[in-house]
Design an enzyme around this catalytic site. Structure first.
Site, PDB file in Angstrom:
ATOM      1  N   SER A   1     -68.837 -43.975  -0.623  1.00 49.77           N
ATOM      2  CA  SER A   1     -68.506 -45.076  -1.790  1.00 49.77           C
ATOM      3  C   SER A   1     -67.915 -45.905  -1.007  1.00 49.77           C
ATOM      4  O   SER A   1     -67.368 -45.606  -0.020  1.00 49.77           O
ATOM      5  CB  SER A   1     -68.055 -44.054  -2.590  1.00 49.77           C
ATOM      6  OG  SER A   1     -66.885 -44.022  -2.800  1.00 49.77           O
ATOM      7  N   LYS A   2     -67.917 -47.360  -2.052  1.00 46.65           N
ATOM      8  CA  LYS A   2     -66.726 -48.262  -1.717  1.00 46.65           C
ATOM      9  C   LYS A   2     -65.512 -47.509  -1.936  1.00 46.65           C
ATOM     10  O   LYS A   2     -64.216 -48.434  -1.320  1.00 46.65           O
ATOM     11  CB  LYS A   2     -67.408 -49.285  -2.890  1.00 46.65           C
ATOM     12  CG  LYS A   2     -68.146 -50.020  -2.938  1.00 46.65           C
ATOM     13  CD  LYS A   2     -68.895 -51.348  -3.233  1.00 46.65           C
ATOM     14  CE  LYS A   2     -70.151 -51.361  -3.646  1.00 46.65           C
ATOM     15  NZ  LYS A   2     -70.526 -53.019  -3.072  1.00 46.65           N
ATOM     16  N   ARG A   3     -65.075 -46.250  -2.603  1.00 47.41           N
ATOM     17  CA  ARG A   3     -63.985 -45.523  -2.692  1.00 47.41           C
ATOM     18  C   ARG A   3     -63.058 -45.044  -1.780  1.00 47.41           C
ATOM     19  O   ARG A   3     -62.245 -44.637  -1.369  1.00 47.41           O
ATOM     20  CB  ARG A   3     -63.362 -45.028  -3.471  1.00 47.41           C
ATOM     21  CG  ARG A   3     -63.812 -46.679  -5.104  1.00 47.41           C
ATOM     22  CD  ARG A   3     -63.384 -45.352  -6.699  1.00 47.41           C
ATOM     23  NE  ARG A   3     -64.384 -44.715  -5.801  1.00 47.41           N
ATOM     24  CZ  ARG A   3     -66.298 -45.223  -6.513  1.00 47.41           C
ATOM     25  NH1 ARG A   3     -66.193 -46.550  -6.798  1.00 47.41           N
ATOM     26  NH2 ARG A   3     -66.975 -43.847  -6.809  1.00 47.41           N
TER      27      ARG A   3
ATOM     28  N   GLN B   1     -67.504 -55.495  -3.248  1.00 42.74           N
ATOM     29  CA  GLN B   1     -67.148 -56.403  -1.965  1.00 42.74           C
ATOM     30  C   GLN B   1     -67.991 -56.094  -1.108  1.00 42.74           C
ATOM     31  O   GLN B   1     -68.821 -55.297  -1.467  1.00 42.74           O
ATOM     32  CB  GLN B   1     -65.889 -55.100  -1.725  1.00 42.74           C
ATOM     33  CG  GLN B   1     -64.997 -55.715  -3.058  1.00 42.74           C
ATOM     34  CD  GLN B   1     -63.948 -54.822  -3.478  1.00 42.74           C
ATOM     35  OE1 GLN B   1     -64.751 -54.007  -3.949  1.00 42.74           O
ATOM     36  NE2 GLN B   1     -63.021 -54.705  -3.252  1.00 42.74           N
TER      37      GLN B   1
END
Ligand code: GLU
Length: 458
Positions: A227-229, A15
């Site tokens: 982070s992406k999270r 993403q």
């Protein structure tokens, strides 16, 4: 000075993350500030991990943020192809050049780049063996954010794997060289690669570009890299939640950069005019999702009401929007525009404007019931409102009716307000009461008072 040419060189494997978006943005800002060119180059050599969906998400995200590229996929340009997977022949040509210059050798099927300098061996405790090292002259990295950084490579490095695939360092440098990139603007995590890149530029007889290694983005807690999270990490999410793209972009501009005058909310032209690397901090930036959301609210507030209503219509359920006059929608939106942080909060905030079957907040109901005679008050005010003849059902007429009722009962007009709000909306908060009653209209207000009176009695 020759034209500035910068590039954003993502490897679209997942993403579109705010970190990548910020790198793209700083490149775009610098290109627009200098009147140069912004190139999008897709580093898709890892065929297993690069997906068409990821590329699409990236391009959609960039377009949504208004980061248009002058050259690259779908835009074309003279120094393409702009996908690394299509540039094999160019890499081969440069591999041959390096071979011809005597700066390479093969070992175990891989092609190595040979550093220049005195060689010696040293025990490497990581590898548990003797390794060959080189006393190479330090490379001087001309960094627009950190000043001159000197770094010396110590070991020869692979440029083509035994599989035949050229490695990142080589293709990245060959692309920057052949695309005429003048300034490499990228995350600080690449600083450790830059001395290798400078070695390669020099071996190819070229001056390295200037560099700007931008500080990392940390989690809101300040502990570790974002982070992406982490909450708010994905551009896709802002698109899905109908954030104002200019607000997200404005916020991202401030992640590491600030104008000298402490301004935060700025039109993009002002940012472009003021953007330079002197304003980019050397320390890492903390991501603050709340601040971004607040900035979004500020942008929502400043939209012309028609534009706000148009955006709102995209997040409201169709049955709310389709069954009403556009003017009604605009009037309702005028009441709440200054109060929403994000458009997706709207459906739950305005449901009662569109349907009689809204939920009552029991806590507010109980609190009201404990006060003196809400039903008597409701009956009185209902009678007062019914007498209003003003066809506009204006705020002034409503106010006058409240005052008259209060006078007759020996109280104050505000005595009626909490009960009125609850009767028409089921809640204890919301837009200013009288303008809200005006927008709801006479019939709805009287009907809801009747329901309230009847419902509490029964
Ligand atoms: N593909 C690399 C990355 O996404 C590009 C690094 C660079 O900008 O040179 O990190």
């Amino acid at each position: 000075m020759s034209e500035v040419r910068v590039r954003f060189a993502p490897s679209p494997t997942g993403q579109f993350h705010v970190g990548s978006a910020r790198t793209a943005l700083f490149n775009w800002l610098y290109a627009r500030h200098t009147g140069g060119k912004f190139v999008l180059r897709v580093e898709d050599t890892d065929q297993q991990r690069n997906t068409p969906d990821a590329l699409q998400a990236l391009m959609d995200g960039m377009r949504w943020l208004g980061l248009d590229w002058d050259e690259g996929p779908e835009a074309g340009g003279e120094v393409g192809p702009y996908f690394q997977s299509d540039r094999g022949a160019i890499y081969q040509e440069y591999i041959e050049k390096l071979k011809a210059s005597g700066r390479t050798y093969e070992k175990e099927g891989a092609l190595y780049f040979r550093l220049e300098g005195e060689r010696y061996t040293e025990f490497d405790s990581h590898l548990g063996q003797e390794v060959e090292k080189v006393k190479a002259a330090p490379q001087i990295i001309d960094d627009m954010i950190r000043g001159k950084v000197e770094r010396a490579e110590e070991r020869d490095f692979v440029i083509v794997r035994s599989s035949g695939d050229p490695v990142f360092h080589l293709v990245n440098v060959v692309d920057d060289l052949t695309m005429g990139i003048t300034h490499v603007i990228r995350g600080e995590d690449h600083l450790s690669n830059t001395s290798k890149h400078c070695e390669l530029f020099h071996a190819l007889g070229a001056e390295p570009p200037r560099f700007a290694h931008i500080p990392l983005i940390l989690k809101s807690t300040g502990k570790g890299k974002m982070s992406k999270r982490d909450e708010g990490a994905l551009i896709e999410q802002y698109i899905a939640e109908h954030f104002v793209p200019d607000a997200v972009r404005n916020y991202l501009c401030l992640l590491g950069w600030s104008p000298k005058n402490d301004r935060e909310i700025m039109p993009i032209n002002e940012i472009i005019r003021n953007f330079d690397f002197g304003g980019v901090s050397q320390s890492n930036a903390k991501f603050d999702h709340e601040k971004l959301t607040h900035m979004n609210a500020e942008y929502l507030k400043s939209l012309p009401i028609e534009a706000f209503a148009e955006k709102a219509a995209q997040v409201l359920p169709a049955q709310m929007v389709n069954d009403v006059y556009p003017e009604y929608l605009t009037d309702v939106m005028g009441l709440v525009q200054a109060k929403v942080n994000r458009l997706t909060d709207l459906p739950s905030l305005v449901g009662y404007f569109f349907s009689d079957s809204f939920e009552n907040d029991p806590k507010v109901g109980e609190k009201l019931a404990k006060k003196s005679d809400p039903i008597v008050k409701a009956k009185d005010i209902r009678a007062g409102f019914a007498l209003i003849e003003d066809p506009n059902w204006s705020v002034e007429a409503l106010e006058q009716a409240c005052v008259s009722c209060a006078d007759a009962a020996g109280g104050k007009k505000f005595d009626y307000f909490p009960m009125l709000r609850y009767a028409v909306s089921g809640s204890g908060g919301g837009p200013d009461l009288l303008p809200m009653l005006k927008v709801l209209g006479k019939n709805r207000v009287l009907d809801r008072l009747d329901t309230y009176i009847g419902g509490v009695n029964s």
